[in-house]
Design a protein around this motif. Structure first.
Motif, PDB file in Angstrom:
ATOM      1  N   VAL A  17       0.846  -1.203   0.000  1.00 15.68           N
ATOM      2  CA  VAL A  17       0.000   0.000   0.000  1.00 15.68           C
ATOM      3  C   VAL A  17       0.877   1.248   0.000  1.00 15.68           C
ATOM      4  CG1 VAL A  17      -1.624   1.326   1.417  1.00 15.68           C
ATOM      5  CG2 VAL A  17      -2.016  -1.101   1.030  1.00 15.68           C
ATOM      6  N   LYS A  18       1.967   1.204   0.746  1.00 11.86           N
ATOM      7  CA  LYS A  18       2.878   2.351   0.800  1.00 11.86           C
ATOM      8  C   LYS A  18       3.511   2.603  -0.567  1.00 11.86           C
ATOM      9  CE  LYS A  18       6.853   4.067   3.371  1.00 11.86           C
ATOM     10  NZ  LYS A  18       7.825   3.768   4.419  1.00 11.86           N
ATOM     11  N   TYR A  20       2.301   1.730  -3.484  1.00  9.99           N
ATOM     12  CA  TYR A  20       1.242   2.202  -4.378  1.00  9.99           C
ATOM     13  C   TYR A  20       0.956   3.684  -4.134  1.00  9.99           C
ATOM     14  CZ  TYR A  20      -3.330   2.671  -6.551  1.00  9.99           C
ATOM     15  OH  TYR A  20      -4.383   3.100  -7.319  1.00  9.99           O
ATOM     16  N   SER A  21       0.859   4.066  -2.874  1.00 15.44           N
ATOM     17  CA  SER A  21       0.566   5.462  -2.533  1.00 15.44           C
ATOM     18  C   SER A  21       1.678   6.396  -2.997  1.00 15.44           C
ATOM     19  CB  SER A  21       0.360   5.610  -1.029  1.00 15.44           C
ATOM     20  OG  SER A  21      -0.710   4.808  -0.605  1.00 15.44           O
ATOM     21  N   GLY A  25       1.223   9.134  -5.753  1.00 15.18           N
ATOM     22  CA  GLY A  25       1.490  10.483  -5.294  1.00 15.18           C
ATOM     23  C   GLY A  25       2.298  11.302  -6.287  1.00 15.18           C
TER      24      GLY A  25
END
Length: 98
Positions: A17-18, A20-21, A25
Motif C-alpha cells: 500500500v505504501k 502504491y501510494s 502520489g
C-alpha cells in the motif's frame, strides 16, 4: 530481523500500500507541473509530454503493489514432475490387415 521467517501478510500488505501510494502520489505533482509549465512557457507540447509521462503511473503502481516478495532458496518448488510421464504408451501394437 531475529529469524529468517518471511514478513507477515499484514506487513507485506502495508508495504505494498505504501509503494502504491508513493507512486500514485507522483501523479498529482506531474499534473500541477504540466499546468505550471504551460503557464510559464505557453508551450502545450511540454505540458502534454509531462502528462504523457503520468499516464502509465496507475498501471505501474498496480503492478508494483501486487508484486510479491522474491522467493527464498528454501521455499519449496511447486514442480512435481508430472510432465515427465508420457501420456501415450510407446510400445508397438499389433495391427489387423484386411
Amino acid at each position: 530481523m531475529i529469524t529468517e521467517a518471511a514478513p507477515s501478510l499484514d506487513q507485506q500488505h502495508r508495504a505494498r500500500v505504501k509503494r502504491y501510494s508513493i507512486l500514485m502520489g507522483f501523479r498529482i505533482p506531474c499534473l500541477v507541473l504540466a499546468a505550471v509549465a504551460y503557464g510559464l512557457w505557453g508551450n502545450a507540447l511540454i505540458s502534454l509530454a509531462i502528462i504523457g509521462v503520468s499516464i502509465p503511473l496507475p498501471w505501474i503502481a498496480v503492478l508494483v503493489a501486487n508484486d510479491r516478495p522474491p522467493r527464498s532458496k528454501d521455499e519449496p518448488s511447486r514442480w512435481d514432475g508430472r510432465r515427465d510421464a508420457t501420456a501415450i504408451e510407446s510400445r508397438p501394437h499389433r495391427s489387423i490387415d484386411g
